[in-house]
Design a protein around this motif. Structure first.
Motif, short mmCIF file in Angstrom:
data_model
loop_
_atom_site.label_atom_id
_atom_site.label_comp_id
_atom_site.label_asym_id
_atom_site.label_seq_id
_atom_site.Cartn_x
_atom_site.Cartn_y
_atom_site.Cartn_z
N GLY A 1 0.82 -1.23 -0.09
CA GLY A 1 -0.01 0.16 -0.13
C GLY A 1 0.96 1.20 -0.12
N VAL A 2 1.66 1.39 1.03
CA VAL A 2 2.81 2.06 0.93
C VAL A 2 4.24 1.54 1.46
N GLY A 3 5.08 1.54 0.88
CA GLY A 3 6.35 0.85 1.11
C GLY A 3 6.76 1.00 2.48
N ALA A 4 7.98 0.05 2.96
CA ALA A 4 8.57 0.33 4.08
C ALA A 4 9.33 1.73 4.24
N HIS A 5 9.14 2.59 5.25
CA HIS A 5 9.81 3.74 5.30
C HIS A 5 9.67 4.26 6.85
N LYS A 6 10.55 5.45 6.94
CA LYS A 6 10.23 6.21 8.07
C LYS A 6 9.97 7.52 7.94
N ASP A 7 9.28 8.06 8.86
CA ASP A 7 8.56 9.41 8.67
C ASP A 7 9.71 10.62 9.01
N GLY A 8 9.71 11.49 8.39
CA GLY A 8 10.77 12.44 8.56
C GLY A 8 10.65 13.59 9.47
N GLY A 9 9.51 13.66 10.08
CA GLY A 9 9.16 14.83 11.26
C GLY A 9 9.74 14.49 12.62
N PHE A 10 9.02 15.26 13.62
CA PHE A 10 9.25 15.04 15.09
C PHE A 10 8.29 13.85 15.53
N LEU B 185 13.36 13.72 15.24
CA LEU B 185 13.34 13.50 16.75
C LEU B 185 14.52 12.30 16.89
N GLU B 186 14.83 11.45 16.05
CA GLU B 186 15.73 10.66 16.11
C GLU B 186 16.98 11.45 16.16
N ALA B 187 17.13 12.33 15.25
CA ALA B 187 18.46 13.13 15.20
C ALA B 187 18.69 13.89 16.28
N LEU B 188 17.63 14.46 16.88
CA LEU B 188 17.75 15.35 17.90
C LEU B 188 18.27 14.80 19.11
N SER C 263 -17.64 -6.82 3.76
CA SER C 263 -16.44 -5.91 3.01
C SER C 263 -16.48 -4.45 3.88
N LEU C 264 -15.19 -3.99 4.06
CA LEU C 264 -15.06 -2.77 4.84
C LEU C 264 -15.02 -1.80 3.83
N GLY C 265 -14.74 -1.97 2.41
CA GLY C 265 -14.72 -0.88 1.64
C GLY C 265 -13.16 -0.40 1.55
N PRO C 266 -13.01 0.78 0.95
CA PRO C 266 -11.69 1.40 1.00
C PRO C 266 -11.27 1.45 2.44
N ARG C 267 -9.87 1.56 2.57
CA ARG C 267 -9.23 1.86 3.99
C ARG C 267 -8.70 3.42 3.86
N TYR C 268 -9.27 4.35 4.95
CA TYR C 268 -9.01 5.70 5.01
C TYR C 268 -8.13 5.84 6.17
N SER C 269 -7.22 6.73 6.07
CA SER C 269 -6.10 6.74 7.15
C SER C 269 -5.59 8.12 7.12
N TYR C 270 -5.38 8.90 8.15
CA TYR C 270 -4.95 10.28 8.18
C TYR C 270 -3.93 10.74 8.99
N PRO C 271 -2.73 10.63 8.45
CA PRO C 271 -1.47 10.99 9.27
C PRO C 271 -1.37 12.61 9.42
N VAL C 272 -0.93 13.07 10.56
CA VAL C 272 -0.68 14.45 10.47
C VAL C 272 1.02 14.56 11.02
N PHE C 273 1.98 15.11 10.16
CA PHE C 273 3.36 15.16 10.45
C PHE C 273 3.78 16.28 11.15
N GLN C 274 4.39 16.49 12.28
CA GLN C 274 4.72 17.33 13.25
C GLN C 274 6.45 17.64 12.67
N THR C 275 6.51 18.80 12.16
CA THR C 275 7.68 19.15 11.54
C THR C 275 8.69 20.14 12.37
N LEU C 276 9.93 19.98 12.39
CA LEU C 276 10.67 21.11 12.88
C LEU C 276 10.75 22.10 11.92
N LYS C 277 11.48 23.39 12.38
CA LYS C 277 11.91 24.23 11.48
C LYS C 277 12.55 23.79 10.51
#
Length: 394
Positions: A222-231, A271-274, A300-314
């Motif tokens: 669905g989305v491949g293996a990754h890490k998020d970039g924010g805090f 956050l990992e970097a900090l 059937s559950l129909g489509p999957r809906y998902s909503y991430p909010v990414f909290q970002t540094l300066k």
């Protein structure tokens, strides 16, 4: 769940006696932080989640139910619009990578993901012509026509404001969990913080025409293996589908199924970097196995809906800024013997260590190459070539 946490290390947990990995995702109760009698327990549980797991469920947040439900309702309406209306705000028209990305246009680790996406950002000005190019990951949103989804913009802006308040609370609590002053992270953020929400729709798999092919393990990307970039990332799983999976430090995939009235919170690369990698930016993915699109009664559950909010540094923090925080020695010692078998998208690590903006911009060029080729053609080809060479050599 963590029973006791001392300054010298972690006590035994149900996940592991050595505290180096995890087999389930902990649930942290934010209401415990409000009482002096329970706050120490909360901070101990949060520390374990941040350091060992990098993922946790957060319950009893301050998010108003009407704000959340209105946002979900309007977002589903947006996702269900005819394609021609969604293409009015096609991401390719935005040099800031905001707007709609249709099926088949997004890539993770150079493999096409199987989802649609809309991205919207906290209101922030676009950079000037003399500013670093990577600052172009912020700028004006593309909004759908009001008559197509009445009230959508207001619903998104209200939701982002409320998640921003939750993010401000968590900045303080993360600092306290690491035995830092409560305001230790404040200097690394804009006011208000830069938050981006993604409106994600994963389609019901079609046996006749799947958009994601299973590997030997039965994984459909669905989305491949990754890490998020924010805090921190604050994920609302809006439907009952399983499929989100986090990878522990032994390389095993651990399910992160929806739990009602919780957010899934995970550590990002910033956050990992900090924290000098004390806090874990955990690799994760979404598996679109056909069985996840049916409930226990085979409905059937129909489509999957998902909503991430990414909290970002300066965005313009420097490497010196990112390495300026000093953690207490007993906190650093919690991970000194850790060995991690998974580091998804290791190519991006050095860019995130240069600055948050450079890391995010580089990732956007590779995940949305059609946008990159329109607005930043030379940079995009350079980055894609470097990514290919890195992956082939690793």
């Amino acid at each position: 769940m963590l029973s006791t946490l001392t300054t010298s290390g972690f006590a035994d947990t149900p996940a592991t006696s050595a505290s180096t990995t995890f087999t389930s995702i902990p649930v942290v109760d934010l209401s415990q932080a409000e009482s002096p009698a329970s706050k120490a327990t909360f901070l101990a549980q949060l520390r374990y989640a941040l350091v060992v797991v990098g993922f946790f469920y957060l319950k009893n947040t301050s998010m108003p139910k009407n704000v959340r439900d209105n946002f979900v309702q309007k977002s589903i309406q947006l996702s269900e619009l005819p394609l021609e209306k969604k293409l009015k705000i096609d991401m390719v028209n935005s040099k800031h990578f905001l707007g709609y990305s249709q099926m088949g246009r997004e890539k993770t680790a150079r493999i096409t993901d199987c989802r649609e996406m809309f991205d919207f950002l906290t209101p922030l000005p676009a950079p000037g012509p003399e500013d670093p190019v990577y600052l172009n990951v912020q700028g004006p949103n593309q909004w759908p026509d009001e008559e197509d989804v009445p009230g959508f913009r207001e619903a998104v802006e209200t939701y982002l404001e409320e998640v921003g308040k939750l993010g401000d609370t968590m900045k303080v609590l993360v600092a306290e969990a690491l035995d830092l002053p409560a305001n230790a992270f404040a200097r690394f953020f804009n006011t208000p913080a830069r938050n981006k929400v993604s409106v994600l729709k994963y389609p019901v798999p079609s046996p006749a025409k799947p958009c994601s092919v299973a590997n030997d393990e039965g994984y459909f990307q669905g989305v491949g293996a990754h890490k998020d970039g924010g805090f921190l990332t604050f994920l609302l799983q809006a439907t009952e589908h399983a499929g989100l999976e986090a990878q522990n430090k032994l390389g095993d995939w651990i399910p992160v199924p929806p739990i009602a009235d919780t957010y899934v919170v995970n550590v990002g690369r910033s956050l990992e970097a900090l924290t000098g990698a004390v806090c874990t930016a955990t690799t994760h993915r979404v598996n679109l196995h056909p069985q996840y699109f049916f409930d226990a009664n085979k409905r059937s559950l129909g489509p999957r809906y998902s909503y991430p909010v990414f909290q970002t540094l300066k965005l313009d923090l420097t490497h010196e800024d990112l390495t300026s925080l000093r953690l207490p020695a007993h906190i650093q010692d919690l991970v000194k013997d850790d060995k991690i078998k998974s580091d998804a998208e290791a190519f991006f690590c050095r860019f995130h260590l240069q600055s948050p903006g450079q890391g995010i911009f580089t990732a956007r060029l590779t995940s949305h190459p059609n946008v990159g080729r329109r607005w930043y053609p030379e940079l995009t080809e350079q980055i894609l070539k470097a990514q290919k060479e890195f992956n082939e050599g690793s």
